[in-house]
Design a protein around this motif. Structure first.
Motif, PDB file in Angstrom:
ATOM      1  N   VAL A   1       0.850  -1.177   0.000  1.00  0.00           N
ATOM      2  CA  VAL A   1       0.000   0.000   0.000  1.00  0.00           C
ATOM      3  C   VAL A   1       0.891   1.234   0.000  1.00  0.00           C
ATOM      4  O   VAL A   1       1.674   1.432   0.916  1.00  0.00           O
TER       5      VAL A   1
ATOM      6  N   ILE B   1      14.138   3.049  -1.635  1.00  0.00           N
ATOM      7  CA  ILE B   1      14.432   2.957  -0.206  1.00  0.00           C
ATOM      8  C   ILE B   1      13.502   1.971   0.486  1.00  0.00           C
ATOM      9  O   ILE B   1      13.809   1.531   1.583  1.00  0.00           O
TER      10      ILE B   1
ATOM     11  N   LEU C   1      12.959  -0.939  -0.665  1.00  0.00           N
ATOM     12  CA  LEU C   1      13.278  -2.276  -1.170  1.00  0.00           C
ATOM     13  C   LEU C   1      13.557  -3.277  -0.061  1.00  0.00           C
ATOM     14  O   LEU C   1      13.218  -4.453  -0.174  1.00  0.00           O
ATOM     15  N   ARG C   2      14.159  -2.808   0.996  1.00  0.00           N
ATOM     16  CA  ARG C   2      14.545  -3.761   2.026  1.00  0.00           C
ATOM     17  C   ARG C   2      13.384  -4.078   2.962  1.00  0.00           C
ATOM     18  O   ARG C   2      13.534  -4.848   3.896  1.00  0.00           O
ATOM     19  N   LEU C   3      12.241  -3.437   2.739  1.00  0.00           N
ATOM     20  CA  LEU C   3      11.118  -3.630   3.655  1.00  0.00           C
ATOM     21  C   LEU C   3       9.995  -4.355   2.944  1.00  0.00           C
ATOM     22  O   LEU C   3       9.890  -4.340   1.729  1.00  0.00           O
ATOM     23  N   ARG C   4       9.128  -4.960   3.769  1.00  0.00           N
ATOM     24  CA  ARG C   4       8.021  -5.702   3.183  1.00  0.00           C
ATOM     25  C   ARG C   4       6.706  -5.226   3.745  1.00  0.00           C
ATOM     26  O   ARG C   4       6.647  -4.707   4.852  1.00  0.00           O
TER      27      ARG C   4
ATOM     28  N   ILE D   1       3.714  -4.178   5.447  1.00  0.00           N
ATOM     29  CA  ILE D   1       3.284  -3.021   6.208  1.00  0.00           C
ATOM     30  C   ILE D   1       4.435  -2.055   6.450  1.00  0.00           C
ATOM     31  O   ILE D   1       4.246  -0.848   6.551  1.00  0.00           O
ATOM     32  N   PHE D   2       5.664  -2.572   6.478  1.00  0.00           N
ATOM     33  CA  PHE D   2       6.797  -1.677   6.711  1.00  0.00           C
ATOM     34  C   PHE D   2       7.018  -0.770   5.511  1.00  0.00           C
ATOM     35  O   PHE D   2       7.290   0.420   5.654  1.00  0.00           O
TER      36      PHE D   2
ATOM     37  N   ALA E   1       4.693   0.109   3.492  1.00  0.00           N
ATOM     38  CA  ALA E   1       3.581   1.049   3.528  1.00  0.00           C
ATOM     39  C   ALA E   1       3.899   2.195   4.468  1.00  0.00           C
ATOM     40  O   ALA E   1       3.671   3.364   4.150  1.00  0.00           O
ATOM     41  N   CYS E   2       4.449   1.862   5.643  1.00  0.00           N
ATOM     42  CA  CYS E   2       4.779   2.902   6.612  1.00  0.00           C
ATOM     43  C   CYS E   2       5.849   3.823   6.070  1.00  0.00           C
ATOM     44  O   CYS E   2       5.795   5.036   6.266  1.00  0.00           O
ATOM     45  N   LEU E   3       6.817   3.258   5.376  1.00  0.00           N
ATOM     46  CA  LEU E   3       7.885   4.085   4.833  1.00  0.00           C
ATOM     47  C   LEU E   3       7.316   5.082   3.833  1.00  0.00           C
ATOM     48  O   LEU E   3       7.639   6.274   3.881  1.00  0.00           O
TER      49      LEU E   3
ATOM     50  N   MET F   1       7.103 -13.614  -2.449  1.00  0.00           N
ATOM     51  CA  MET F   1       8.319 -13.074  -3.037  1.00  0.00           C
ATOM     52  C   MET F   1       9.418 -14.119  -3.154  1.00  0.00           C
ATOM     53  O   MET F   1      10.158 -14.150  -4.133  1.00  0.00           O
TER      54      MET F   1
ATOM     55  N   PRO G   1      12.917  -9.212  -8.113  1.00  0.00           N
ATOM     56  CA  PRO G   1      11.974  -8.307  -7.462  1.00  0.00           C
ATOM     57  C   PRO G   1      12.436  -6.862  -7.455  1.00  0.00           C
ATOM     58  O   PRO G   1      11.605  -5.964  -7.452  1.00  0.00           O
ATOM     59  N   VAL G   2      13.738  -6.638  -7.462  1.00  0.00           N
ATOM     60  CA  VAL G   2      14.218  -5.255  -7.371  1.00  0.00           C
ATOM     61  C   VAL G   2      13.700  -4.440  -8.536  1.00  0.00           C
ATOM     62  O   VAL G   2      13.054  -3.406  -8.367  1.00  0.00           O
TER      63      VAL G   2
ATOM     64  N   ARG H   1       9.674  -4.142  -8.588  1.00  0.00           N
ATOM     65  CA  ARG H   1       9.088  -3.293  -7.559  1.00  0.00           C
ATOM     66  C   ARG H   1       9.360  -1.830  -7.846  1.00  0.00           C
ATOM     67  O   ARG H   1       8.464  -0.987  -7.762  1.00  0.00           O
TER      68      ARG H   1
END
Lengths: 342, 342
Positions: free
Chosen positions: B74, B121, B123-126, B128-129, B131-133, B206, B216-217, B220
């Motif tokens: 999201v 930035i 990329l390293r998160l999945r 909900i993280f 989304a938060c970023l 993933m 994926p890089v 995404r």
């Protein structure tokens, strides 16, 4: 003996938690010397409030896997309840300045906020999260997140519809001269707000660590099926967790009514800040959330002091994004696996 | 073998429809939208204004669904990205004297750059993280727009020249309908290609996708860039239609509006949000304007619908359509609903 200590401390300082804590302490001391001790007081009060909200958020995320977007609204409910309890009390105090309510009236309001938050949490579990949990099959995190988004919009607008959009605030809980600490005058309300949050966080920590119920909550957060096998009543634990988390937000709203008057969107700022804390400090770590709360409060206070009011979302969020690039699981967190990690 | 036979059987009309990613009923809907401003109750200017807003939300929800429905992240700062496009476009027109049309494209480019940064930035998160970023990113951008008063005039609002030199809303209406359709078409083409398959693979699992050789890089970052570019162009439209731009446009509550429409419409369908936006937002506007003594009631209904959909029908309207309406017994009806290929 002292050599023993240093051999413990040095490697700890080199880890991410140690480094960030040391840096924050150094920055706090430097800023306090530079700008004056009021900065430290502001940081401590804001940090105490944030610790309450962020602990609740961590609990929801860790135990139930719900990324709670509506947590600020329980803050709002708490402040609303405290306002409606405290207004008649303050009128009574105005007529009878000698009564016992002068000292204990605010506590009634704050306990009312605590209870109100807990009840609101329990109601939302019964009406919203429970049905979703029974029906949800996959993609639980995203679905529950969207659900809380809806809940947040609903509660904000219900507040506006029923109570109006004006500021419902009070002048202060405890009257009398401000307390002087190291040449700074701090109002009694701020001191009490900090004491209340410190006591509640400490109690909460003890509850989670040493009581059977707290252990059960932690067991559920670690492995829900295992917890069910050993005979923990999941439904009860979930209900308890949600009402605990919401009660923490409610008591934060109640005890900070003098700083944040109650209006529909009052919860958004604590919510943003609490999310900063949770993402910064990583998941499922209550002590980490407390430490992170003070770091975010420090960031906010320093930004306000040196950059200017209004920048207090820009600088902290930029810094947090910067930290996340290097430490995606947060400072105190364990693993979050992303794209680049093999 | 089957596909070849289908190709042979298709007449040219069906082939064009297929290339345009429309079913006969979709074409009928599009034509209905194009003649709607000539049908009596809708030909008043204020109704047209509402319809344009519906169109804007519809197009935004398509772009939003391109990220949320496919790679399952999201983008919670979506409106902030759109706002960046709007501000870029407006400032280029005001300060550099560019034509609004070129400036809108430039707005899209600036948003695409923003999307590239968010994609990199996060990329390293999945989940909900990430989304938060993107949410923090949006908050930071909104804070910047509020505080850079010398450039954006902050909360006072920036006066922007309109796209067409008329008072009438008619040209804007046709433009937004075209934009909705173009957004849908571009997204659908990408999704139909091999890339869409890769997006879905990344969104669902993933690790499995990576094992199968999907990188994926790239996917995404590409997805983020494209969906943000769409948001930027639409933000430019928003700026040049309303003629005034405030940082409020970037607020999270606006993103929630887009998100709600996209999810009520159905995730991963692209058309669901666009279809549901017109009746839904229109009804909300009617409620808001007729019951103006109850402010916030429309948002209460909004939130209730979102909550109920999330609990009882998380697939949204498109899922309902696919399971219950799409395959009637009648062959003519089936052709109308599906085109030739089904």
């Amino acid at each position: 003996m002292s050599k023993n200590y240093t051999s413990y401390i040095l490697p700890w300082v080199k880890t991410a938690p140690g480094m960030s804590i040391v840096i924050s302490i150094v920055v706090t001391v430097a800023a306090t010397i530079d700008a004056g001790p009021y900065l430290l007081v502001n940081m401590v009060v804001t940090g105490g409030m944030l610790a309450l909200v962020a602990t609740g958020l961590t609990l929801m995320l860790g135990v139930l896997n719900i990324p709670m977007f509506a947590h600020g609204e329980y803050f709002m409910i708490g402040s609303l309840i405290a306002y409606y309890i405290f207004t008649p009390i303050s009128e009574f105090i105005f007529e009878h300045p000698e009564s016992w309510l002068v000292t204990f009236g605010p506590f009634i309001a704050i306990i009312g906020a605590l209870a109100g938050g807990a009840i609101a949490g329990a109601i939302s579990e019964k009406l919203v999260f429970g049905p979703l949990r029974r029906r949800s099959t996959d993609n639980w995190v995203m679905n529950s997140f969207l659900l809380t988004v809806g809940l947040s919009v609903l509660l904000i607008n219900l507040h506006q519809l029923i109570f109006g959009a004006d500021f419902k605030g009070i002048v202060g809980y405890w009257q009398g001269m401000p307390i002087s600490i190291a040449d700074v005058y701090v109002s009694k309300d701020r001191v009490m707000a900090f004491i209340i949050s410190a006591v509640i966080v400490a109690l909460f920590y003890l509850f989670m660590t040493y009581t059977r119920t707290g252990m059960a909550i932690r067991a559920v957060s670690q492995d829900i099926i295992g917890a069910e096998i050993v005979g923990i009543d999941i439904e009860k634990i979930v209900l308890l967790t949600i009402s605990l988390a919401c009660a923490l937000a409610g008591v934060a709203g109640g005890s900070l009514l003098f700083m944040y008057p109650s209006y529909p969107t009052v919860g958004l700022e604590p919510l943003y800040m609490a999310w900063f804390v949770v993402i910064l400090s990583g998941l499922g770590n209550i002590l980490g959330a407390v430490a992170g709360a003070f770091m975010v409060a420090l960031l906010k206070v320093i930004t306000m002091e040196y950059v200017g009011a209004g920048w207090d979302f820009v600088v902290p969020s930029a810094l947090i994004m910067f930290i996340l690039i290097f430490k995606p699981s947060g400072i105190f967190g364990s693993d979050v696996r992303g794209v680049l990690d093999k | 073998m089957d596909t070849i036979k289908n190709e042979l059987q298709m007449n040219s009309f069906d082939r064009v429809l297929d290339k345009l990613c429309l079913t006969p009923i979709g074409l009928a809907g599009l034509i209905l939208l194009l003649i709607l401003p000539f049908i009596p109750p809708f030909n008043q200017e204020y109704m047209l204004r509402w319809l344009i807003y519906c169109g804007f939300i519809a197009a935004m929800s398509v772009g939003f669904d391109f990220t949320a429905g496919f790679i399952n992240i999201v983008n919670f700062g979506y409106m902030a990205v759109a706002g960046t496009g709007g501000y870029t476009s407006a400032l280029l027109v005001i300060n550099a004297g560019l034509s609004p049309w070129i400036a809108m494209v430039a707005g899209g480019v600036s948003s695409a750059i923003l999307g590239l940064i968010i994609g990199m930035i996060s990329l390293r998160l999945r989940g909900i993280f990430a989304a938060c970023l993107s949410w923090f990113f949006g908050l930071a951008v909104m804070g910047l727009a509020t505080k850079m008063v010398w450039l954006t005039r902050g909360p006072l609002g920036l006066r922007v020249p309109r796209l067409f030199e008329t008072e009438s809303n008619f040209p804007f209406y046709f433009l937004i309908i075209i934009l909705v359709y173009l957004t849908y078409l571009v997204c659908k083409w990408v999704v139909r290609s091999k890339m869409g398959l890769a997006f879905q693979a990344i969104g669902q699992n993933m690790d499995a996708a990576r094992t199968s050789g999907v990188d994926p890089v790239f996917y995404r970052v590409f997805n983020f860039t494209m969906s943000c570019a769409i948001a930027g162009v639409l933000g430019g439209f928003y700026a040049h239609f309303y003629g005034i731009l405030t940082p409020d446009m970037m607020h999270t509550s606006k993103t929630v509006e887009v998100l709600a429409v996209a999810y009520i419409g159905g995730r991963g369908s692209l058309w669901g949000g666009a279809v549901i936006a017109f009746p839904f937002i229109f009804l909300m506007e009617i409620v808001r304007s007729t019951l103006s003594n109850l402010p916030g009631l429309n948002l209460v209904i909004y939130a209730l619908v979102l909550i109920l959909v999330m609990i009882y029908y998380p697939g949204g309207f498109s899922y309902f359509y696919d399971t219950h309406i799409r395959h009637p017994k009648n062959r003519v009806l089936r052709y109308l609903l599906n085109g030739r290929d089904a």
